[in-house]
Design a protein around this motif. Structure first.
Motif, PDB file in Angstrom:
ATOM      1  N   ASN A 116       0.828  -1.227   0.000  1.00 31.46           N
ATOM      2  CA  ASN A 116       0.000   0.000   0.000  1.00 31.46           C
ATOM      3  C   ASN A 116       0.855   1.267   0.000  1.00 31.46           C
ATOM      4  OD1 ASN A 116      -2.324  -1.566   0.110  1.00 31.46           O
ATOM      5  ND2 ASN A 116      -2.269  -1.642   2.369  1.00 31.46           N
ATOM      6  N   ALA A 117       2.106   1.180  -0.480  1.00 30.58           N
ATOM      7  CA  ALA A 117       2.928   2.382  -0.586  1.00 30.58           C
ATOM      8  C   ALA A 117       2.710   3.039  -1.945  1.00 30.58           C
ATOM      9  CB  ALA A 117       4.392   2.020  -0.407  1.00 30.58           C
ATOM     10  N   PRO A 118       2.843   4.358  -2.030  1.00 29.05           N
ATOM     11  CA  PRO A 118       2.676   5.027  -3.325  1.00 29.05           C
ATOM     12  C   PRO A 118       3.685   4.472  -4.333  1.00 29.05           C
ATOM     13  CG  PRO A 118       2.745   6.625  -1.549  1.00 29.05           C
ATOM     14  CD  PRO A 118       3.143   5.325  -0.943  1.00 29.05           C
ATOM     15  N   CYS A 119       3.254   4.326  -5.601  1.00 29.54           N
ATOM     16  CA  CYS A 119       4.121   3.794  -6.660  1.00 29.54           C
ATOM     17  C   CYS A 119       4.728   4.951  -7.427  1.00 29.54           C
ATOM     18  CB  CYS A 119       3.318   2.895  -7.603  1.00 29.54           C
ATOM     19  SG  CYS A 119       4.312   2.203  -8.941  1.00 29.54           S
ATOM     20  N   LEU A 120       5.998   4.904  -7.580  1.00 29.39           N
ATOM     21  CA  LEU A 120       6.712   5.920  -8.346  1.00 29.39           C
ATOM     22  C   LEU A 120       7.302   5.268  -9.601  1.00 29.39           C
ATOM     23  CD1 LEU A 120       8.633   7.700  -5.438  1.00 29.39           C
ATOM     24  CD2 LEU A 120       6.509   8.422  -6.544  1.00 29.39           C
ATOM     25  N   ARG A 121       6.965   5.835 -10.751  1.00 27.29           N
ATOM     26  CA  ARG A 121       7.487   5.271 -12.003  1.00 27.29           C
ATOM     27  C   ARG A 121       8.991   5.544 -12.086  1.00 27.29           C
ATOM     28  NH1 ARG A 121       3.904   4.078 -16.027  1.00 27.29           N
ATOM     29  NH2 ARG A 121       5.392   4.714 -17.642  1.00 27.29           N
ATOM     30  N   THR A 122       9.736   4.464 -12.251  1.00 26.95           N
ATOM     31  CA  THR A 122      11.207   4.583 -12.266  1.00 26.95           C
ATOM     32  C   THR A 122      11.799   3.901 -13.498  1.00 26.95           C
ATOM     33  OG1 THR A 122      11.314   2.596 -10.894  1.00 26.95           O
ATOM     34  CG2 THR A 122      11.370   4.731  -9.767  1.00 26.95           C
ATOM     35  N   ILE A 123      11.068   4.000 -14.598  1.00 29.26           N
ATOM     36  CA  ILE A 123      11.502   3.293 -15.808  1.00 29.26           C
ATOM     37  C   ILE A 123      12.868   3.774 -16.261  1.00 29.26           C
ATOM     38  CG2 ILE A 123      10.968   2.861 -18.225  1.00 29.26           C
ATOM     39  CD1 ILE A 123       8.037   2.938 -17.500  1.00 29.26           C
ATOM     40  N   THR A 124      13.084   5.085 -16.131  1.00 23.38           N
ATOM     41  CA  THR A 124      14.350   5.632 -16.650  1.00 23.38           C
ATOM     42  C   THR A 124      15.540   5.246 -15.799  1.00 23.38           C
ATOM     43  OG1 THR A 124      13.926   7.682 -15.428  1.00 23.38           O
ATOM     44  CG2 THR A 124      13.152   7.582 -17.709  1.00 23.38           C
ATOM     45  N   THR A 125      15.319   4.892 -14.560  1.00 24.97           N
ATOM     46  CA  THR A 125      16.439   4.556 -13.673  1.00 24.97           C
ATOM     47  C   THR A 125      16.436   3.086 -13.246  1.00 24.97           C
ATOM     48  OG1 THR A 125      15.135   5.181 -11.727  1.00 24.97           O
ATOM     49  CG2 THR A 125      16.494   6.890 -12.766  1.00 24.97           C
ATOM     50  N   MET A 126      15.569   2.304 -13.846  1.00 19.73           N
ATOM     51  CA  MET A 126      15.424   0.904 -13.396  1.00 19.73           C
ATOM     52  C   MET A 126      16.659   0.088 -13.730  1.00 19.73           C
ATOM     53  SD  MET A 126      12.900  -0.714 -16.254  1.00 19.73           S
ATOM     54  CE  MET A 126      13.293  -0.655 -17.988  1.00 19.73           C
ATOM     55  N   GLU A 127      16.798  -1.011 -12.969  1.00 11.35           N
ATOM     56  CA  GLU A 127      17.802  -2.031 -13.234  1.00 11.35           C
ATOM     57  C   GLU A 127      17.088  -3.368 -13.385  1.00 11.35           C
ATOM     58  OE1 GLU A 127      20.737  -2.161 -10.267  1.00 11.35           O
ATOM     59  OE2 GLU A 127      21.369  -0.066 -10.521  1.00 11.35           O
ATOM     60  N   ALA A 128      17.579  -4.182 -14.274  1.00 15.75           N
ATOM     61  CA  ALA A 128      16.952  -5.480 -14.489  1.00 15.75           C
ATOM     62  C   ALA A 128      16.976  -6.296 -13.206  1.00 15.75           C
ATOM     63  CB  ALA A 128      17.676  -6.244 -15.604  1.00 15.75           C
ATOM     64  N   GLY A 129      15.804  -6.838 -12.833  1.00 21.78           N
ATOM     65  CA  GLY A 129      15.714  -7.672 -11.648  1.00 21.78           C
ATOM     66  C   GLY A 129      15.851  -6.907 -10.360  1.00 21.78           C
ATOM     67  N   ASP A 130      15.360  -5.644 -10.307  1.00 19.54           N
ATOM     68  CA  ASP A 130      15.519  -4.845  -9.083  1.00 19.54           C
ATOM     69  C   ASP A 130      14.372  -5.022  -8.099  1.00 19.54           C
ATOM     70  OD1 ASP A 130      13.473  -3.591 -10.383  1.00 19.54           O
ATOM     71  OD2 ASP A 130      14.561  -1.701 -10.755  1.00 19.54           O
ATOM     72  N   ASP A 131      13.403  -5.946  -8.388  1.00 23.97           N
ATOM     73  CA  ASP A 131      12.261  -6.205  -7.500  1.00 23.97           C
ATOM     74  C   ASP A 131      11.447  -4.938  -7.250  1.00 23.97           C
ATOM     75  OD1 ASP A 131      12.827  -8.864  -7.318  1.00 23.97           O
ATOM     76  OD2 ASP A 131      13.842  -8.757  -5.383  1.00 23.97           O
ATOM     77  N   ILE A 132      11.359  -4.047  -8.214  1.00 25.29           N
ATOM     78  CA  ILE A 132      10.578  -2.811  -8.093  1.00 25.29           C
ATOM     79  C   ILE A 132       9.570  -2.757  -9.231  1.00 25.29           C
ATOM     80  CG2 ILE A 132      10.671  -0.286  -8.149  1.00 25.29           C
ATOM     81  CD1 ILE A 132      13.481  -0.460  -7.004  1.00 25.29           C
ATOM     82  N   ASP A 133       8.352  -2.283  -8.892  1.00 20.89           N
ATOM     83  CA  ASP A 133       7.321  -2.104  -9.914  1.00 20.89           C
ATOM     84  C   ASP A 133       7.619  -0.803 -10.649  1.00 20.89           C
ATOM     85  OD1 ASP A 133       5.113  -2.090 -11.502  1.00 20.89           O
ATOM     86  OD2 ASP A 133       3.651  -1.843  -9.875  1.00 20.89           O
TER      87      ASP A 133
END
Length: 510
Positions: free
Chosen positions: A143-160
């Motif tokens: 239930n935490a707010p979701c922040l789009r992090t597509i530009t900083t994502m890493e493969a397999g970082d367990d983040i939506d």
């Protein structure tokens, strides 16, 4: 998930009775991962049950993805792992369970397809101790707010990264893997790839220039990638290299260390003809031993040759028991054709019923070396044993070769000769059978004689009345023919007598 102990039997007064309850809670599928690394622990020491748990692994996965699960490099579909699956009713999931080793050990469990996730938990039981824990789950805020992090994502970082309620659901392949119309927006770690060996490089030079040495070749492992297993095996391989033999000699005098050798044109000490090397020793070849040319055999064993690749006795000869000689076949030895019996120089021998035997009319000598013509007095079985070019007038009687009636053996018993007048006899038929008008005289010295009124021919083989003037025929006596006694005349001329002084003649009675 929590578990503490196993219930014991109520009658067990050593360890007590009863047991702690356990509970397993399955998290939502969004918490599932593609890969788990876990350990099986060591149990507290127990004087009866030791320090090992009975370990088990349980898995929840979509039924159509079960075949992609890999445990420590081995696919879980392998029958050797003894994994049992059960379909969850009214769902597309299956639950599987299997035994693990009863020892502390690290495990690596993953799906070959990184887009497929699953749940796993591990349990262990000892008599008074037990454990249970998830093999691993995602740990994300609820239930935490979701922040789009597509530009900083890493493969397999367990983040939506794209805030769609899913985590790590896209491959970095420019394809919309999760069907949300976006591409590569929440990347998962690429699929594992175990290391693979490249082709062997050419062999390096041999360690020696002659005789036996070693050489080495190398290969390169490609990978592994994304946590795959390293290549199995060694990157280097050593092997023998048997080059040309090193020169050993210049002359035969250099080969005295090893008996029966000579210096070859290639300057090697090799066994002389008729010998073969065995265990670094030159030994004389034997029958049935290997060969290349006939002299390999004949120089070692007389009357032998190379047949195919083996030493064999030539036709007419047979190997001795120790296979060091070829002896001439004797009467009584086995054979296939007559040449087996005669090619060694023996005469009057034949192959009959696969055995060397004397030809008809011949008999074996006392030393069993040759077959000679039968003589009068030799043993026989049938008439043909006796009747041959020498004993043409013989018979086999009482199992002995004997001259037939009217014939007698010559002095050396080698032939039967027709009886003649004055030859010894036993009964009259000994004479009359071959000499007409003859009989055997009476008395102690019995001999063949012409009957009264007949005279013997010059060769003593017939009896006649009298010889003609040309002495080529015998004619009956007539009046005025010479005579010796009365019967010479009266036997053939009625009323005649032998009379006259000086030279008696046949005359009519007075």
């Amino acid at each position: 998930m929590y578990s503490k102990s196993k219930a014991s039997h109520a009658s067990d007064n050593v360890h007590g009775s009863g047991g702690d309850p356990s509970m397993i809670v399955l998290p939502p599928v969004e918490m599932y991962k593609q890969q788990f690394t876990f350990l099986t622990p060591v149990a507290p020491p127990d004087p009866v049950y030791g320090s090992q748990f009975n370990n088990s692994l349980s898995i929840v996965v979509k039924t159509n993805q079960r075949h992609q699960l890999v445990l420590n490099g081995q696919n879980l579909s392998s029958s050797s792992l003894h994994l049992t699956w059960m379909q969850v009713p009214f769902s597309d999931y299956s639950v599987g369970s299997m035994r693990l080793e009863n020892a502390a050990k690290a495990y690596d469990l993953y799906s070959a397809d990184p887009l497929n996730t699953f749940m796993a938990w591990v349990t262990g039981i000892q008599f008074q101790h037990s454990y249970g824990y998830p093999a691993g789950t995602r740990l994300t805020p609820i239930n935490a707010p979701c922040l789009r992090t597509i530009t900083t994502m890493e493969a397999g970082d367990d983040i939506d990264n794209d805030c769609d309620g899913k985590i790590d659901e896209e491959l970095d392949d420019n394809i919309d893997n999760d069907g949300d119309t976006r591409v590569d927006e929440d990347l998962v770690v690429q699929a594992r790839a175990d290391g693979m060996w490249g082709i062997w490089e050419p062999w390096k030079p041999c360690s020696v220039t002659c005789n036996l040495g070693t050489r080495r070749r190398t290969r390169t492992c490609i990978g592994p990638f994304n946590g795959g297993l390293p290549c199995d095996g060694d990157e280097d391989e050593d092997g023998p290299c048997n080059l040309i033999k090193c020169p050993e000699c210049d002359t035969d005098s250099n080969c005295t260390v090893k008996p029966f050798t000579q210096c070859s044109s290639q300057r090697y000490c090799e066994c002389i003809s008729g010998y073969v090397e065995e265990n670094n020793i030159c030994t004389k070849r034997k029958i049935d031993g290997e060969c290349s040319i006939s002299t390999d055999c004949s120089n070692a064993v007389a009357n032998s040759g190379c047949v195919g690749v083996e030493c064999k006795c030539t036709s007419g000869y047979v190997a001795s028991a120790d296979k060091t000689q070829c002896n001439a076949r004797n009467v009584g030895d086995a054979c296939t054709v007559t040449g087996d019996c005669t090619d060694s120089g023996k005469d009057n021998v034949q192959c009959e019923n696969s055995v060397c035997t004397c030809e008809s009319g011949f008999i074996l000598t006392a030393n069993s070396a040759n077959c000679i013509l039968r003589k009068v007095g030799d043993a026989c079985t049938v008439a043909s044993d006796c009747i041959n070019q020498a004993l043409s007038n013989s018979v086999c009687q009482l199992s002995i070769c004997q001259c037939r009636m009217g014939y007698r053996a010559i002095t050396d018993m080698s032939s039967c000769r027709q009886r003649e007048i004055e030859d010894s006899c036993t009964i009259s038929t000994d004479c009359s059978t071959v000499i007409a008008d003859s009989s055997c005289t009476t008395g102690m010295d019995k001999k063949c004689a012409c009957n009264t009124g007949f005279i013997a021919s010059s060769d003593k083989r017939s009896c006649a009345f009298m010889a003609s003037s040309d002495k080529r025929a015998c004619v009956q006596r007539q009046l005025d023919d010479p005579c010796d006694v009365e019967v010479d005349c009266e036997t053939v001329i009625d009323h005649s007598v032998c009379a006259g002084s000086g030279a008696p003649k046949c005359q009519c009675e007075s």
